[in-house]
Design a protein around this motif. Sequence first.
Motif, PDB file in Angstrom:
ATOM      1  N   ILE A 196      53.292  33.575  63.107  1.00  0.00           N
ATOM      2  CA  ILE A 196      53.243  32.518  62.097  1.00  0.00           C
ATOM      3  C   ILE A 196      54.636  31.920  61.932  1.00  0.00           C
ATOM      4  N   GLU A 197      54.665  30.666  61.492  1.00  0.00           N
ATOM      5  CA  GLU A 197      55.915  29.936  61.323  1.00  0.00           C
ATOM      6  C   GLU A 197      56.043  29.484  59.875  1.00  0.00           C
ATOM      7  N   PHE A 203      52.222  31.887  51.468  1.00  0.00           N
ATOM      8  CA  PHE A 203      52.243  30.425  51.409  1.00  0.00           C
ATOM      9  C   PHE A 203      53.393  29.899  52.273  1.00  0.00           C
ATOM     10  N   TRP A 204      53.337  28.606  52.561  1.00  0.00           N
ATOM     11  CA  TRP A 204      54.336  27.952  53.412  1.00  0.00           C
ATOM     12  C   TRP A 204      54.440  28.655  54.762  1.00  0.00           C
ATOM     13  N   ARG A 205      53.275  28.907  55.372  1.00  0.00           N
ATOM     14  CA  ARG A 205      53.191  29.488  56.711  1.00  0.00           C
ATOM     15  C   ARG A 205      52.076  28.773  57.480  1.00  0.00           C
ATOM     16  N   ASP A 215      58.504  17.321  55.141  1.00  0.00           N
ATOM     17  CA  ASP A 215      59.502  16.362  55.603  1.00  0.00           C
ATOM     18  C   ASP A 215      59.679  15.265  54.557  1.00  0.00           C
ATOM     19  N   ALA A 216      60.449  14.257  54.898  1.00  0.00           N
ATOM     20  CA  ALA A 216      60.768  13.204  53.929  1.00  0.00           C
ATOM     21  C   ALA A 216      59.540  12.436  53.468  1.00  0.00           C
ATOM     22  N   GLU A 217      58.500  12.429  54.311  1.00  0.00           N
ATOM     23  CA  GLU A 217      57.253  11.729  53.945  1.00  0.00           C
ATOM     24  C   GLU A 217      56.251  12.649  53.262  1.00  0.00           C
ATOM     25  N   GLY A 218      56.646  13.896  53.031  1.00  0.00           N
ATOM     26  CA  GLY A 218      55.759  14.838  52.357  1.00  0.00           C
ATOM     27  C   GLY A 218      54.765  15.509  53.281  1.00  0.00           C
ATOM     28  N   ARG A 219      54.972  15.418  54.587  1.00  0.00           N
ATOM     29  CA  ARG A 219      54.078  16.055  55.548  1.00  0.00           C
ATOM     30  C   ARG A 219      54.575  17.449  55.892  1.00  0.00           C
ATOM     31  N   VAL A 220      53.631  18.347  56.181  1.00  0.00           N
ATOM     32  CA  VAL A 220      53.988  19.716  56.542  1.00  0.00           C
ATOM     33  C   VAL A 220      54.642  19.724  57.908  1.00  0.00           C
ATOM     34  N   THR A 221      55.747  20.435  58.009  1.00  0.00           N
ATOM     35  CA  THR A 221      56.449  20.545  59.287  1.00  0.00           C
ATOM     36  C   THR A 221      56.959  21.967  59.458  1.00  0.00           C
ATOM     37  N   GLY A 222      57.092  22.384  60.705  1.00  0.00           N
ATOM     38  CA  GLY A 222      57.598  23.721  60.978  1.00  0.00           C
ATOM     39  C   GLY A 222      59.102  23.795  60.811  1.00  0.00           C
ATOM     40  N   THR A 223      59.592  24.989  60.466  1.00  0.00           N
ATOM     41  CA  THR A 223      61.029  25.194  60.287  1.00  0.00           C
ATOM     42  C   THR A 223      61.652  25.894  61.486  1.00  0.00           C
ATOM     43  N   GLY A 224      60.798  26.411  62.386  1.00  0.00           N
ATOM     44  CA  GLY A 224      61.308  27.160  63.523  1.00  0.00           C
ATOM     45  C   GLY A 224      61.496  28.640  63.241  1.00  0.00           C
ATOM     46  N   VAL A 225      61.347  29.050  61.982  1.00  0.00           N
ATOM     47  CA  VAL A 225      61.481  30.464  61.609  1.00  0.00           C
ATOM     48  C   VAL A 225      60.111  31.125  61.740  1.00  0.00           C
ATOM     49  N   ARG A 264      49.397  26.662  54.695  1.00  0.00           N
ATOM     50  CA  ARG A 264      50.531  25.867  55.206  1.00  0.00           C
ATOM     51  C   ARG A 264      51.415  25.339  54.088  1.00  0.00           C
ATOM     52  N   ARG A 265      50.842  25.185  52.897  1.00  0.00           N
ATOM     53  CA  ARG A 265      51.591  24.646  51.763  1.00  0.00           C
ATOM     54  C   ARG A 265      51.738  25.716  50.677  1.00  0.00           C
ATOM     55  N   GLY A 266      52.189  25.285  49.510  1.00  0.00           N
ATOM     56  CA  GLY A 266      52.434  26.217  48.426  1.00  0.00           C
ATOM     57  C   GLY A 266      51.212  26.479  47.572  1.00  0.00           C
ATOM     58  N   PRO A 267      51.313  27.424  46.631  1.00  0.00           N
ATOM     59  CA  PRO A 267      50.174  27.753  45.769  1.00  0.00           C
ATOM     60  C   PRO A 267      49.701  26.576  44.929  1.00  0.00           C
ATOM     61  N   GLN A 268      50.612  25.639  44.639  1.00  0.00           N
ATOM     62  CA  GLN A 268      50.227  24.465  43.846  1.00  0.00           C
ATOM     63  C   GLN A 268      49.366  23.489  44.634  1.00  0.00           C
ATOM     64  N   HIS A 269      49.260  23.695  45.957  1.00  0.00           N
ATOM     65  CA  HIS A 269      48.458  22.801  46.797  1.00  0.00           C
ATOM     66  C   HIS A 269      47.121  23.422  47.192  1.00  0.00           C
ATOM     67  N   ALA A 270      46.926  24.690  46.854  1.00  0.00           N
ATOM     68  CA  ALA A 270      45.704  25.383  47.278  1.00  0.00           C
ATOM     69  C   ALA A 270      44.481  24.834  46.563  1.00  0.00           C
ATOM     70  N   SER A 271      43.329  24.910  47.229  1.00  0.00           N
ATOM     71  CA  SER A 271      42.100  24.361  46.647  1.00  0.00           C
ATOM     72  C   SER A 271      41.180  25.428  46.069  1.00  0.00           C
ATOM     73  N   PHE A 272      41.697  26.642  45.844  1.00  0.00           N
ATOM     74  CA  PHE A 272      40.888  27.671  45.195  1.00  0.00           C
ATOM     75  C   PHE A 272      40.346  27.156  43.862  1.00  0.00           C
ATOM     76  N   THR A 273      39.144  27.575  43.507  1.00  0.00           N
ATOM     77  CA  THR A 273      38.733  27.431  42.114  1.00  0.00           C
ATOM     78  C   THR A 273      39.195  28.685  41.382  1.00  0.00           C
ATOM     79  N   THR A 274      39.603  28.522  40.143  1.00  0.00           N
ATOM     80  CA  THR A 274      40.279  29.594  39.426  1.00  0.00           C
ATOM     81  C   THR A 274      39.398  30.819  39.250  1.00  0.00           C
TER      82      THR A 274
END
Length: 449
Positions: A280-281, A263-265, A286-296, A194-204
Amino acid sequence: MPEPRYRVAIVGAGPSGLFAAQFLTARDDVEVDIFDRLPTPYGLLRYGVAPDHTSIKSVANALARVFNSPAVRFLGLVSFGRDVTREELLASYDAVIYAVGASEDLRMGVPGEDAAGSRSAREFVAWYSGHPDAEPQSLHGVTQAVAIGVGNVAVDVARILAKEPLALDLTDMPEDVLAELRRATLTDVWVIGRRGPQHASFTTTELRELCRTPGVQVSVEESAFDGIDEAALDRRTRANVAVLREASETVVADPRVRLHFLFWRRPVALHGDPVSGLLIERTGLDAEGRVTGTGVTEELDVQLVLRAIGYRAVRLPGVPFDEPLGVIPSTQGRVLDGAAVAPREYVVGWIKRGPIGVIGTNKSDARETVEHVLADLDGLGPLPTRVDVVEALTARGLAPSSFDDWRRIEAAEANRGASHERERMKIEAWHELLDLVQRERPGGPIPPA
């Protein structure tokens, strides 16, 4: 060795429970009984670590040494709440430690999630790890598969799906699992977050292993890296981003499988029964940093969807439980019953802190709890009278399995492996495990729930 003053029960024979036993038996006045529903110890070390990660599994060899102590007993095939109750354990032991982990997976909550071909990664991992409760997983007709989630579980299932099956032949996977993987005709695997690669919790280490799987072409949209301030990232995240960049820029000639990181889906709906597509969307913040859908939205033509978005603990019968958090409420490992500390009850591992951390995290977690167990025992002293719970189980016709029974299972797995030129091969069928335990046990073991 002096007569042990204290007896402690541990419910759960996974890493957190075994670490707790190690710390407890560092003192020579403590005796420990470790209960588990299965006749096999080690929990997720046996049934959750990917079979091709043999170096991590070697941790089991170190933890196995706790059973060398005459102060430790393994009591398998005992189901808490069915075969033995909270009240019985508290009447039998000076302290009880709950170490049962998190055995349910979180759900996506989207239409079509219950269709055939939509499964939890936990179920898939249990299958290829040879868990006796696992349902067979068919890959017939699956050419494209999705792992929903950006943690190590998603990485593991994606790697097992993308890897050349011959490379798994030396693992301890059951032969039926390997046969299904050999028959598979996968061409594409997606990992979606749902977020970007910088937010993923993978171990390297795990991410790098996946991205460098032979014969696999990795793709990551260039836009996924937009807006990332690499200087502001911690070391692990910066390394993850670098691994993904490098992999996406590396061309693999004649790839056997294409691995797509999206990412970002987020999943919106699954179509077909069995599954034939995943809607998938695109997402944003959003302004509070929460994940939100774009409608795309866009649709992937997939036949297998594995959700790997987290685990959740299950309430133990009679034991306090925080339903929203999915943990036994506690303070520094002491169980809380409402606002009060429940005397002589403790908790370790995921059931204590939630499903976070790696295997090593359980060691420091167990140390914290055990320090309080020992301090409390020294303050309270031993119970004036105790019930012998094993005698009580035997009187009801229930015969717990022992560590010697486990050794017999282990030897049978080594023999099975030798016939396939492998070090070992898991015995995954309940009836075979029970047959091995029943040998030399006239009373017979407890059947599985």
